[in-house]
Design a protein around this motif. Sequence first.
Motif, PDB file in Angstrom:
ATOM      1  N   ALA A  59       0.837  -1.205   0.000  1.00 44.94           N
ATOM      2  CA  ALA A  59       0.000   0.000   0.000  1.00 44.94           C
ATOM      3  C   ALA A  59       0.872   1.255   0.000  1.00 44.94           C
ATOM      4  O   ALA A  59       0.563   2.234  -0.698  1.00 44.94           O
ATOM      5  CB  ALA A  59      -0.935  -0.007   1.206  1.00 44.94           C
ATOM      6  N   ILE A  60       1.953   1.224   0.761  1.00 39.22           N
ATOM      7  CA  ILE A  60       2.871   2.367   0.788  1.00 39.22           C
ATOM      8  C   ILE A  60       3.503   2.555  -0.592  1.00 39.22           C
ATOM      9  O   ILE A  60       3.607   3.674  -1.091  1.00 39.22           O
ATOM     10  CB  ILE A  60       3.938   2.183   1.890  1.00 39.22           C
ATOM     11  CG1 ILE A  60       3.281   2.275   3.272  1.00 39.22           C
ATOM     12  CG2 ILE A  60       5.065   3.209   1.740  1.00 39.22           C
ATOM     13  CD1 ILE A  60       4.188   1.866   4.421  1.00 39.22           C
ATOM     14  N   ALA A  61       3.933   1.458  -1.214  1.00 42.12           N
ATOM     15  CA  ALA A  61       4.541   1.527  -2.546  1.00 42.12           C
ATOM     16  C   ALA A  61       3.556   2.046  -3.590  1.00 42.12           C
ATOM     17  O   ALA A  61       3.958   2.664  -4.586  1.00 42.12           O
ATOM     18  CB  ALA A  61       5.076   0.159  -2.955  1.00 42.12           C
ATOM     19  N   ALA A  62       2.261   1.799  -3.383  1.00 43.34           N
ATOM     20  CA  ALA A  62       1.232   2.243  -4.327  1.00 43.34           C
ATOM     21  C   ALA A  62       0.804   3.690  -4.092  1.00 43.34           C
ATOM     22  O   ALA A  62       0.025   4.243  -4.879  1.00 43.34           O
ATOM     23  CB  ALA A  62       0.011   1.323  -4.229  1.00 43.34           C
ATOM     24  N   TRP A  63       1.288   4.292  -3.047  1.00 40.05           N
ATOM     25  CA  TRP A  63       0.960   5.673  -2.728  1.00 40.05           C
ATOM     26  C   TRP A  63       1.292   6.554  -3.936  1.00 40.05           C
ATOM     27  O   TRP A  63       2.339   6.369  -4.572  1.00 40.05           O
ATOM     28  CB  TRP A  63       1.775   6.060  -1.494  1.00 40.05           C
ATOM     29  CG  TRP A  63       1.515   7.381  -0.874  1.00 40.05           C
ATOM     30  CD1 TRP A  63       0.316   7.978  -0.671  1.00 40.05           C
ATOM     31  CD2 TRP A  63       2.493   8.262  -0.325  1.00 40.05           C
ATOM     32  NE1 TRP A  63       0.475   9.176  -0.032  1.00 40.05           N
ATOM     33  CE2 TRP A  63       1.817   9.383   0.186  1.00 40.05           C
ATOM     34  CE3 TRP A  63       3.878   8.219  -0.222  1.00 40.05           C
ATOM     35  CZ2 TRP A  63       2.463  10.445   0.794  1.00 40.05           C
ATOM     36  CZ3 TRP A  63       4.521   9.278   0.389  1.00 40.05           C
ATOM     37  CH2 TRP A  63       3.824  10.379   0.889  1.00 40.05           C
ATOM     38  N   PRO A  64       0.428   7.503  -4.315  1.00 41.78           N
ATOM     39  CA  PRO A  64       0.669   8.308  -5.522  1.00 41.78           C
ATOM     40  C   PRO A  64       2.025   9.031  -5.536  1.00 41.78           C
ATOM     41  O   PRO A  64       2.682   9.078  -6.580  1.00 41.78           O
ATOM     42  CB  PRO A  64      -0.494   9.307  -5.530  1.00 41.78           C
ATOM     43  CG  PRO A  64      -1.586   8.609  -4.783  1.00 41.78           C
ATOM     44  CD  PRO A  64      -0.883   7.788  -3.724  1.00 41.78           C
ATOM     45  N   LEU A  65       2.459   9.563  -4.409  1.00 42.70           N
ATOM     46  CA  LEU A  65       3.750  10.243  -4.393  1.00 42.70           C
ATOM     47  C   LEU A  65       4.893   9.259  -4.632  1.00 42.70           C
ATOM     48  O   LEU A  65       5.860   9.581  -5.321  1.00 42.70           O
ATOM     49  CB  LEU A  65       3.960  10.998  -3.078  1.00 42.70           C
ATOM     50  CG  LEU A  65       5.253  11.814  -2.994  1.00 42.70           C
ATOM     51  CD1 LEU A  65       5.351  12.837  -4.126  1.00 42.70           C
ATOM     52  CD2 LEU A  65       5.365  12.497  -1.648  1.00 42.70           C
ATOM     53  N   ALA A  66       4.770   8.040  -4.109  1.00 38.81           N
ATOM     54  CA  ALA A  66       5.797   7.017  -4.346  1.00 38.81           C
ATOM     55  C   ALA A  66       5.879   6.690  -5.831  1.00 38.81           C
ATOM     56  O   ALA A  66       6.978   6.602  -6.396  1.00 38.81           O
ATOM     57  CB  ALA A  66       5.492   5.758  -3.533  1.00 38.81           C
ATOM     58  N   SER A  67       4.734   6.538  -6.463  1.00 39.64           N
ATOM     59  CA  SER A  67       4.709   6.262  -7.911  1.00 39.64           C
ATOM     60  C   SER A  67       5.318   7.422  -8.688  1.00 39.64           C
ATOM     61  O   SER A  67       6.106   7.210  -9.618  1.00 39.64           O
ATOM     62  CB  SER A  67       3.278   6.021  -8.382  1.00 39.64           C
ATOM     63  OG  SER A  67       2.741   4.894  -7.737  1.00 39.64           O
ATOM     64  N   ALA A  68       4.973   8.632  -8.302  1.00 40.95           N
ATOM     65  CA  ALA A  68       5.513   9.813  -8.983  1.00 40.95           C
ATOM     66  C   ALA A  68       7.027   9.900  -8.813  1.00 40.95           C
ATOM     67  O   ALA A  68       7.752  10.249  -9.753  1.00 40.95           O
ATOM     68  CB  ALA A  68       4.842  11.076  -8.447  1.00 40.95           C
ATOM     69  N   MET A  69       7.522   9.564  -7.630  1.00 44.22           N
ATOM     70  CA  MET A  69       8.966   9.621  -7.390  1.00 44.22           C
ATOM     71  C   MET A  69       9.698   8.545  -8.185  1.00 44.22           C
ATOM     72  O   MET A  69      10.831   8.766  -8.625  1.00 44.22           O
ATOM     73  CB  MET A  69       9.262   9.493  -5.889  1.00 44.22           C
ATOM     74  CG  MET A  69       8.906  10.756  -5.126  1.00 44.22           C
ATOM     75  SD  MET A  69       9.143  10.632  -3.343  1.00 44.22           S
ATOM     76  CE  MET A  69      10.823  10.089  -3.212  1.00 44.22           C
ATOM     77  N   ARG A  70       9.074   7.397  -8.376  1.00 44.82           N
ATOM     78  CA  ARG A  70       9.692   6.347  -9.191  1.00 44.82           C
ATOM     79  C   ARG A  70       9.764   6.764 -10.666  1.00 44.82           C
ATOM     80  O   ARG A  70      10.668   6.360 -11.385  1.00 44.82           O
ATOM     81  CB  ARG A  70       8.930   5.026  -9.044  1.00 44.82           C
ATOM     82  CG  ARG A  70       9.269   4.283  -7.770  1.00 44.82           C
ATOM     83  CD  ARG A  70       8.719   2.859  -7.777  1.00 44.82           C
ATOM     84  NE  ARG A  70       7.272   2.823  -7.797  1.00 44.82           N
ATOM     85  CZ  ARG A  70       6.500   2.888  -6.706  1.00 44.82           C
ATOM     86  NH1 ARG A  70       7.040   2.965  -5.501  1.00 44.82           N
ATOM     87  NH2 ARG A  70       5.187   2.836  -6.815  1.00 44.82           N
ATOM     88  N   ARG A  71       8.802   7.571 -11.102  1.00 43.33           N
ATOM     89  CA  ARG A  71       8.747   7.989 -12.498  1.00 43.33           C
ATOM     90  C   ARG A  71       9.591   9.233 -12.783  1.00 43.33           C
ATOM     91  O   ARG A  71       9.961   9.474 -13.925  1.00 43.33           O
ATOM     92  CB  ARG A  71       7.303   8.263 -12.916  1.00 43.33           C
ATOM     93  CG  ARG A  71       6.455   7.019 -13.071  1.00 43.33           C
ATOM     94  CD  ARG A  71       5.103   7.319 -13.715  1.00 43.33           C
ATOM     95  NE  ARG A  71       4.397   8.452 -13.132  1.00 43.33           N
ATOM     96  CZ  ARG A  71       3.563   8.388 -12.085  1.00 43.33           C
ATOM     97  NH1 ARG A  71       3.323   7.226 -11.511  1.00 43.33           N
ATOM     98  NH2 ARG A  71       2.959   9.454 -11.626  1.00 43.33           N
ATOM     99  N   SER A  72       9.860  10.029 -11.756  1.00 49.58           N
ATOM    100  CA  SER A  72      10.528  11.313 -11.981  1.00 49.58           C
ATOM    101  C   SER A  72      11.841  11.398 -11.201  1.00 49.58           C
ATOM    102  O   SER A  72      11.836  11.501  -9.968  1.00 49.58           O
ATOM    103  CB  SER A  72       9.608  12.458 -11.547  1.00 49.58           C
ATOM    104  OG  SER A  72      10.315  13.678 -11.556  1.00 49.58           O
ATOM    105  N   ALA A  73      12.936  11.393 -11.943  1.00 51.89           N
ATOM    106  CA  ALA A  73      14.246  11.543 -11.298  1.00 51.89           C
ATOM    107  C   ALA A  73      14.353  12.902 -10.620  1.00 51.89           C
ATOM    108  O   ALA A  73      14.984  13.032  -9.567  1.00 51.89           O
ATOM    109  CB  ALA A  73      15.357  11.362 -12.330  1.00 51.89           C
ATOM    110  N   ILE A  74      13.733  13.913 -11.195  1.00 50.79           N
ATOM    111  CA  ILE A  74      13.782  15.262 -10.624  1.00 50.79           C
ATOM    112  C   ILE A  74      13.062  15.294  -9.267  1.00 50.79           C
ATOM    113  O   ILE A  74      13.587  15.837  -8.301  1.00 50.79           O
ATOM    114  CB  ILE A  74      13.161  16.309 -11.583  1.00 50.79           C
ATOM    115  CG1 ILE A  74      13.923  16.343 -12.899  1.00 50.79           C
ATOM    116  CG2 ILE A  74      13.097  17.679 -10.927  1.00 50.79           C
ATOM    117  CD1 ILE A  74      15.322  16.885 -12.809  1.00 50.79           C
ATOM    118  N   LEU A  75      11.868  14.732  -9.205  1.00 49.60           N
ATOM    119  CA  LEU A  75      11.121  14.717  -7.947  1.00 49.60           C
ATOM    120  C   LEU A  75      11.894  13.943  -6.887  1.00 49.60           C
ATOM    121  O   LEU A  75      12.018  14.394  -5.741  1.00 49.60           O
ATOM    122  CB  LEU A  75       9.727  14.112  -8.148  1.00 49.60           C
ATOM    123  CG  LEU A  75       8.849  14.037  -6.897  1.00 49.60           C
ATOM    124  CD1 LEU A  75       8.657  15.419  -6.264  1.00 49.60           C
ATOM    125  CD2 LEU A  75       7.514  13.400  -7.233  1.00 49.60           C
TER     126      LEU A  75
END
Length: 159
Positions: free
Chosen positions: A9-25
């Motif tokens: 559930a933590i890994a599915a958190w929207p911010l976690a997903s966004a951080m995995r997709r964005s090196a900048i974030l």
Amino acid sequence: MSAAELLEAIAAWPLASAMRRSAILYLVVNATHILAIALLVGAIVPLDLRLLGFFSNTSLDVLGPFLSRAAAIGLVLAVATGFCLFSVRPSAYADNPAFLTKLALLAVGAVNAILLQSSNAWRVAEAGGRVAGPVRLSAGISLLVWPGALLAGRWIGFL
């Protein structure tokens, strides 16, 4: 909910997903985490040293409240950004001995700080009075625990 389900559930958190997709974030959150740790350790070390008798010409009634608040802000920011970083790979971190050591040291450091801040001996010292033995002991523990947590955090990437 099992531990594995919670980690998923933590890994599915929207911010976690966004951080995995964005090196900048990820970079921004990581840099903020480092700055928060710098604020925490940069505030707590001089305060602990002052409590242990160094810099005795510096007024603790001025220094104490300021550095305590700065360290608290650093801790809150470090925990928040640390959780964001953890969320990117929670299962990997949950099995990492260095990460678990870091969490244990963070807990010890936080409890030590809370106990100190709630003690009468701290209030006396902070008001410019005598720095009692328990306050010095707490400062000594702090000087071991916070840099230890920092080292454990650096160790995470090597395991």
